[in-house]
Design an enzyme around this catalytic site. Structure first.
Site, PDB file in Angstrom:
ATOM      1  N   LYS A  64      38.890   3.512  15.387  1.00  0.00           N
ATOM      2  CA  LYS A  64      38.378   4.281  14.073  1.00  0.00           C
ATOM      3  C   LYS A  64      39.385   5.469  13.546  1.00  0.00           C
ATOM      4  CE  LYS A  64      34.120   5.392  14.173  1.00  0.00           C
ATOM      5  NZ  LYS A  64      32.527   5.918  14.613  1.00  0.00           N
TER       6      LYS A  64
ATOM      7  N   GLU B 294      45.598   6.306  23.689  1.00  0.00           N
ATOM      8  CA  GLU B 294      45.818   5.118  24.563  1.00  0.00           C
ATOM      9  C   GLU B 294      46.374   3.795  23.715  1.00  0.00           C
ATOM     10  OE1 GLU B 294      43.046   7.619  26.960  1.00  0.00           O
ATOM     11  OE2 GLU B 294      43.276   7.033  24.735  1.00  0.00           O
TER      12      GLU B 294
ATOM     13  N   GLY C 247      31.386   4.304  18.257  1.00  0.00           N
ATOM     14  CA  GLY C 247      32.126   3.477  19.021  1.00  0.00           C
ATOM     15  C   GLY C 247      31.566   2.284  19.898  1.00  0.00           C
ATOM     16  N   ARG C 248      30.453   2.972  20.750  1.00  0.00           N
ATOM     17  CA  ARG C 248      30.175   1.943  21.765  1.00  0.00           C
ATOM     18  C   ARG C 248      28.942   1.127  21.429  1.00  0.00           C
ATOM     19  NH1 ARG C 248      29.122   7.131  22.164  1.00  0.00           N
ATOM     20  NH2 ARG C 248      26.970   8.271  22.250  1.00  0.00           N
TER      21      ARG C 248
ATOM     22  N   GLU D 287      27.663   7.254  28.601  1.00  0.00           N
ATOM     23  CA  GLU D 287      28.563   7.987  27.509  1.00  0.00           C
ATOM     24  C   GLU D 287      27.135   8.422  26.369  1.00  0.00           C
ATOM     25  OE1 GLU D 287      32.538   7.251  25.973  1.00  0.00           O
ATOM     26  OE2 GLU D 287      31.404   6.768  24.325  1.00  0.00           O
TER      27      GLU D 287
ATOM     28  N   HIS E 248      27.908 -10.218  48.848  1.00  0.00           N
ATOM     29  CA  HIS E 248      28.948 -10.043  50.034  1.00  0.00           C
ATOM     30  C   HIS E 248      29.758  -8.882  49.892  1.00  0.00           C
ATOM     31  CE1 HIS E 248      28.180 -14.330  51.665  1.00  0.00           C
ATOM     32  NE2 HIS E 248      27.826 -14.490  50.647  1.00  0.00           N
TER      33      HIS E 248
ATOM     34  N   LYS F 240      40.831  14.511  27.233  1.00  0.00           N
ATOM     35  CA  LYS F 240      41.810  13.990  26.380  1.00  0.00           C
ATOM     36  C   LYS F 240      42.740  15.038  25.865  1.00  0.00           C
ATOM     37  CE  LYS F 240      40.297  10.766  23.489  1.00  0.00           C
ATOM     38  NZ  LYS F 240      39.495   9.788  22.727  1.00  0.00           N
TER      39      LYS F 240
END
Length: 551
Positions: free
Chosen positions: A214, A220, A274-275, A360, A391, A520
Site C-alpha cells: 500500500k 520486508e 491490508g487483511r 490482527e 497425527h 517494525k
C-alpha cells in the site's frame, strides 16, 4: 475522534443494555445442565436452530456446548452491541475505523463487480475501473500479449507481506490448478532463504514481478523488491527490467520512482485494509493464477455472502452465528484458542489467513473508547490440514486438560474426482473427529473394549485411564458443496464478517492494527546497531548482548 464512531453517535450501544445482555448470557451459561450429546435429546429442534446455509455453504454448530437459552442470549447480546448498526454503517461508507479516520469499504470491491449499490458512488467507480484494468492485464499475461524484454512471461512473483500475501496466496493455492500458462510464486519473508533459491530456478527474461504494498515502503517488501530488481537489471539492463514489474499500491509515485511503468501500476485505497485487500488489485497475482473469469466469480461469491449478512435474520445469519459463538468460547467459556482443521489440501493456507484476519483485527486490549476491554478479545487461531493434523495435535484436543474448540471444514466433492475412495475416507475422518470430541470415551467403555480384545479385567482397569477421552468438547463443521471460486469467495467473506460481529460484541475497533507497528519501528533502531551506524541509540542490555553475540 468521536467516541461512538460517528458524529451523531448513531452506532453507540447503550451501556445499560450491554451490561444486562452480558449478565443474561452469563446466567444462561451457568444454567446449562446437559452435555452436548444430551442436548440433542433435550432440544428436539436443535438441528434446525444450530445450522444455517448460504448458497453452497452449510454450517453445523449443533456440536457447540451451547443450549437454546445460551443461543438466545447470544443473539440478544449481538443486538445490544448493535452489530446491525455497525454492519449497516460499513456498507454505507461511514467512517467506522474511527482511530484512523477511515471508512471500511472492502465489500464495495465485490459489490461493484455485480453492479450493486454499496458505499459512495465515486469509490464504486474507482474500484470498477481498477478491476477492469487488472482483469485486462491478467488476461494479457495469461495469453502472452503482455510482454517483457524478450516476449511473454512464464513465471510471476508476487512480493508482499501480510494481507498482500496471505489472501492472494490462499486463493491461488486453492483454485490455481486450471492449467494456465504461468506459474505464480509468492514471496513475503525477508529471509533470503525464501527468495534466493527461487531466483535460481527462474529466468529474468520470462519473469513478471508484482510488488504489492500500500505504501510501497514496507521494509520486508521493499527489501525483497530491490533484490529482485538487481537480479532483473543484471540480466536485462535497467530499461529492460522496467517491463518486468507491475505494482498494486496507493503510492503510485513511489512505484514509478522504483522503476514500474505507470501503465502497470494498479491502485488500492486507504479504505481497504491490508487483511481485507485480496478483493482489490492486491489479488492481481491470484487473478493471473486462476484467470479473470474465475476471479470475477470469486467476487460474486463474496458479494452473495455480503447480501446474506445484510438480509438474513440474526438467528439464520452465518456471520452473526459464528461470530457470536466465537465470543461465547472466548469470553464466557474462557477458552483462549480455536483450532481450524481443513480437510482439503487445497485450503492448507486457510489457517494462516484466518490467523491474521482474526488476531490482527480483534486482538486488542482496549475498547473503541480507549478503556480496557471488559470481556476479552480475539482468541489464538491455529490449525492444519485434516488427516495430517489428526497425527499431530489431535491427541491434545481429545485428552489434554484444556478444552479447545475446533472448526472443521470440508467440501462434499474432493479435488481429485478420479480418487473417490480417498475423499470418502477423508469425509469419514472429518465427521468422526467431531463426533469423537463430543462423545469421548469413558473409563467403563475403555475397560470393556480392552476386555473384549482379550485383556484381563485387572489389566483393563489399569490401562483404561490412559484411554479415557472426556468428550463434551465443542466443534463446528462447515461443509461446502464444492470448492470453487464462488464458494471460496463466500467462505472468505464469511470469515471477514464474523470478525466484525465478534469485534462489535467485544467492543473493539476491528479495523486498525497499531500493534503491528511497534516492533517494525524498533527493528529500524536494531538494524542501525547491527550495521554499526555512528551515533545509533543504545538499546536494552539483553538486545545489546544479542547483537554482540550475532556479530
Amino acid at each position: 475522534m468521536p467516541k461512538d464512531y460517528l458524529p451523531d453517535g448513531g452506532l453507540a450501544a447503550s451501556p445499560v443494555a450491554l451490561d444486562a445482555a452480558w449478565g443474561a448470557l452469563k446466567t444462561a451459561a451457568k444454567q446449562r445442565n446437559s452435555s452436548i450429546a444430551d442436548s440433542f435429546v433435550a432440544e428436539p429442534d436443535r438441528m434446525s436452530r444450530f445450522t444455517a446455509r448460504c448458497g453452497g455453504l452449510f454450517a453445523d454448530l449443533s456440536k457447540q456446548d451451547i443450549d437454546q437459552a445460551g443461543l438466545d442470549a447470544l443473539m440478544a447480546l449481538a443486538r445490544a452491541a448493535r452489530v446491525d448498526a455497525l454492519r449497516d454503517a460499513m456498507f454505507s461508507g461511514e467512517t467506522i475505523n474511527h482511530t484512523e479516520g477511515r471508512a471500511v469499504l472492502h465489500p464495495l470491491l465485490r459489490a461493484s463487480a455485480r453492479d450493486r449499490a454499496a458505499g459512495p458512488a465515486d469509490a464504486r467507480a474507482m474500484a470498477a475501473e481498477e478491476r477492469r484494468r487488472a482483469e485486462a492485464f491478467a488476461a494479457e499475461v495469461i495469453d502472452g500479449r503482455a510482454r517483457g524484454s524478450a516476449g511473454g512471461f512464464t513465471d510471476v512473483i508476487n512480493i508482499g507481506i501480510g494481507g498482500s500475501d496471505l489472501g492472494p496466496a490462499l486463493v491461488a493455492s486453492a483454485l490455481g490448478h486450471g492449467g494456465l500458462a504461468q506459474t505464480v510464486h509468492f514471496v513475503s519473508n525477508v529471509d533470503g532463504a525464501a527468495l534466493g533459491p527461487l531466483l535460481k530456478t527462474l529466468k529474468p527474461e520470462t519473469t513478471l514481478v508484482i510488488v504489492c504494498s500500500k505504501t510501497f515502503s514496507t521494509l520486508e517488501t521493499r527489501t525483497n523488491a530491490e533484490t529482485v530488481k538487481r537480479w532483473l537489471v543484471s540480466g536485462l539492463g535497467e530499461a529492460g527490467a522496467r517491463r518486468h514489474f507491475a505494482a498494486s499500491t496507493s503510492a503510485p509515485e513511489a512505484a514509478i520512482a522504483f522503476g514500474v511503468d505507470e501503465d502497470r501500476i494498479f491502485k488500492i485505497w486507504n479504505w481497504v485494509g491490508g487483511r481485507f485487500s485480496l478483493w482489490s488489485t492486491v489479488g492481481l497475482a491470484a487473478m493471473i493464477a486462476i484467470g479473470p473469469i474465475a476471479f470475477r466469480e470469486f467476487l460474486y461469491g463474496a458479494a452473495a455472502m455480503d447480501e446474506h449478512f445484510v438480509q438474513a435474520p440474526f438467528e439464520r445469519n452465518l456471520p452473526v452465528l459464528l461470530g457470536a459463538v466465537d465470543v461465547w468460547q472466548r469470553s464466557i467459556a474462557k477458552r483462549g484458542s480455536r483450532a481450524v482443521a481443513v480437510y482439503d489440501e487445497r485450503l492448507k493456507l486457510l489457517p494462516s489467513h484466518l490467523q491474521q484476519l482474526e488476531m490482527e483485527s480483534n486482538g486488542k486490549g482496549v475498547d473503541r473508547n480507549g478503556a480496557a476491554v471488559r470481556e476479552g478479545s480475539a482468541a489464538v487461531v491455529w490449525g492444519g490440514v485434516g488427516c495430517d493434523a489428526q497425527h499431530a495435535f489431535f491427541q491434545m484436543l481429545h485428552q489434554g486438560p484444556d478444552v479447545i474448540p475446533v472448526e472443521f471444514l470440508i467440501a462434499k466433492n474432493g479435488g481429485a474426482p478420479n480418487l473417490k475412495t480417498h475423499h470418502r475416507l477423508l469425509m469419514a475422518n472429518c465427521f468422526a473427529q467431531s463426533r469423537a470430541l463430543m462423545t469421548g470415551l469413558s473409563h467403563q467403555e475403555a475397560a470393556a473394549r480392552l476386555v473384549a480384545e482379550g485383556r484381563s479385567r485387572e489389566d483393563a482397569e489399569a490401562l483404561a485411564p490412559h484411554m479415557v477421552c472426556p468428550g463434551d468438547r465443542p466443534s463446528t463443521t462447515i461443509l461446502l458443496d464444492q470448492l470453487d471460486a464462488h464458494t471460496l469467495g463466500m467462505l472468505l467473506a464469511l470469515a471477514e464478517h464474523r470478525v466484525l460481529v465478534a469485534g462489535a460484541i467485544y467492543g473493539v475497533n476491528s479495523f486498525d492494527q497499531f500493534g503491528v507497528e511497534l516492533g517494525k519501528r524498533i527493528a529500524r533502531s536494531v538494524d542501525e546497531r547491527l550495521r554499526g551506524v555512528d551515533g545509533a541509540a543504545p538499546l536494552d542490555p539483553s538486545t545489546e548482548l544479542l547483537i554482540k553475540q550475532s556479530s
